[in-house]
Design a protein around this motif. Structure first.
Motif, short mmCIF file in Angstrom:
data_model
loop_
_atom_site.label_atom_id
_atom_site.label_comp_id
_atom_site.label_asym_id
_atom_site.label_seq_id
_atom_site.Cartn_x
_atom_site.Cartn_y
_atom_site.Cartn_z
N ASP A 1 -4.45 9.79 -0.30
CA ASP A 1 -3.26 9.49 -1.10
C ASP A 1 -2.44 10.76 -1.34
OD1 ASP A 1 -1.41 8.55 -2.94
OD2 ASP A 1 -2.88 7.40 -4.05
N GLY A 2 -1.17 10.76 -0.91
CA GLY A 2 -0.28 11.89 -1.14
C GLY A 2 -0.31 12.97 -0.08
N ASN A 3 -1.27 12.93 0.85
CA ASN A 3 -1.37 13.94 1.90
C ASN A 3 -0.57 13.55 3.13
OD1 ASN A 3 -3.06 15.59 0.41
ND2 ASN A 3 -4.92 14.65 1.19
N GLU A 4 -0.43 14.49 4.05
CA GLU A 4 0.24 14.22 5.32
C GLU A 4 -0.72 14.49 6.47
OE1 GLU A 4 2.69 18.28 6.13
OE2 GLU A 4 3.55 16.89 4.68
N TYR A 5 -0.36 13.97 7.65
CA TYR A 5 -1.20 14.15 8.83
C TYR A 5 -0.29 14.29 10.06
CZ TYR A 5 -4.83 13.54 12.32
OH TYR A 5 -5.69 13.74 13.36
N SER B 1 -0.82 4.41 -3.46
CA SER B 1 0.29 4.06 -4.34
C SER B 1 1.57 4.78 -3.90
CB SER B 1 -0.06 4.44 -5.78
OG SER B 1 -0.34 5.82 -5.84
N VAL B 2 1.55 5.37 -2.70
CA VAL B 2 2.65 6.21 -2.23
C VAL B 2 3.36 5.56 -1.04
CG1 VAL B 2 3.19 8.48 -1.23
CG2 VAL B 2 1.42 8.28 -2.97
N LEU B 3 4.68 5.66 -1.00
CA LEU B 3 5.47 5.25 0.16
C LEU B 3 5.30 6.32 1.24
CD1 LEU B 3 7.72 3.27 1.31
CD2 LEU B 3 9.35 4.97 0.43
N TYR B 4 4.97 5.90 2.46
CA TYR B 4 4.76 6.86 3.56
C TYR B 4 5.81 6.70 4.63
CZ TYR B 4 0.39 9.03 2.24
OH TYR B 4 -0.56 9.79 1.61
N CYS B 5 6.19 7.83 5.23
CA CYS B 5 7.11 7.86 6.35
C CYS B 5 6.31 8.13 7.62
CB CYS B 5 8.14 8.96 6.15
SG CYS B 5 9.35 9.04 7.48
N PHE C 1 9.95 5.06 10.39
CA PHE C 1 9.91 3.89 9.51
C PHE C 1 8.99 4.18 8.35
CE2 PHE C 1 6.64 3.26 12.69
CZ PHE C 1 5.56 2.76 11.99
N THR C 2 9.11 3.38 7.30
CA THR C 2 8.27 3.56 6.12
C THR C 2 7.19 2.48 6.07
OG1 THR C 2 9.78 2.25 4.76
CG2 THR C 2 10.09 4.63 4.72
N VAL C 3 6.09 2.84 5.39
CA VAL C 3 5.00 1.90 5.13
C VAL C 3 4.80 1.90 3.61
CG1 VAL C 3 2.62 1.27 5.61
CG2 VAL C 3 3.95 2.47 7.35
N ARG C 4 5.09 0.77 3.01
CA ARG C 4 4.99 0.63 1.55
C ARG C 4 3.52 0.57 1.10
NH1 ARG C 4 8.02 -3.41 3.29
NH2 ARG C 4 6.50 -4.93 2.60
N PRO C 5 3.26 0.89 -0.16
CA PRO C 5 1.91 0.73 -0.69
C PRO C 5 1.44 -0.72 -0.52
CG PRO C 5 3.23 2.02 -2.21
CD PRO C 5 4.17 1.50 -1.15
N GLY D 1 3.59 11.13 6.57
CA GLY D 1 3.58 11.88 5.32
C GLY D 1 4.28 11.11 4.21
N PRO D 2 4.09 11.53 2.96
CA PRO D 2 4.74 10.87 1.84
C PRO D 2 6.26 10.93 1.98
CG PRO D 2 3.12 12.47 1.07
CD PRO D 2 3.26 12.65 2.55
N ALA D 3 6.92 9.85 1.63
CA ALA D 3 8.38 9.78 1.71
C ALA D 3 8.95 9.77 0.31
CB ALA D 3 8.80 8.52 2.46
N SER D 4 10.06 10.45 0.13
CA SER D 4 10.73 10.38 -1.16
C SER D 4 12.01 9.58 -0.97
CB SER D 4 11.03 11.78 -1.68
OG SER D 4 11.77 12.50 -0.71
N GLY D 5 11.87 8.26 -1.00
CA GLY D 5 13.02 7.37 -0.89
C GLY D 5 13.29 6.82 0.49
#
Length: 114
Positions: A57-61, A77-81, A88-92, A106-110
């Protein structure tokens, strides 16, 4: 000539019996079951050395090379890009079961920039 055809029949029969007993080794999209672990994004790949990738959760790869990913399950609980052919994004709680060639996640901000 007859002996040669008999040996060919035996070899073909043995090969077919082996494939029936052990399978062809080729997985289809229907064989893929998404992995789910709370607090992680799980990516199922076609890489025989790394079939599942777990991202906390919250990390990137980032993959060493672009890799075909068959499913992505976001149990965080994080939106990922996802950086793939197109971003594209992957919602929680979302699972994406369409193959993509992925380079990183990785985590997306918006949203994601393409």
């Amino acid at each position: 000539m007859l002996r040669h055809n008999v040996m060919r029949g035996v070899l073909v029969g043995a090969t077919l019996a082996g494939l029936t007993a052990f399978g062809s080794g080729a997985a289809t999209a229907a064989d893929v079951t998404p992995c789910h672990i709370d607090g992680y994004v799980c990516m199922t790949t076609n890489d025989i050395y790394q079939p599942n990738v777990y991202v906390a959760d919250g990390n990137e790869y980032t993959f060493l090379r672009a890799t075909e990913v068959t499913t992505i399950s976001n149990d965080t609980s994080v939106l990922y890009c996802v950086d793939a052919e197109y971003n594209f994004t992957v919602r929680p709680g979302q699972t994406v079961q369409i193959p993509h060639t992925v380079t990183s996640l990785g985590p997306a901000s918006g949203g994601c920039l393409s």
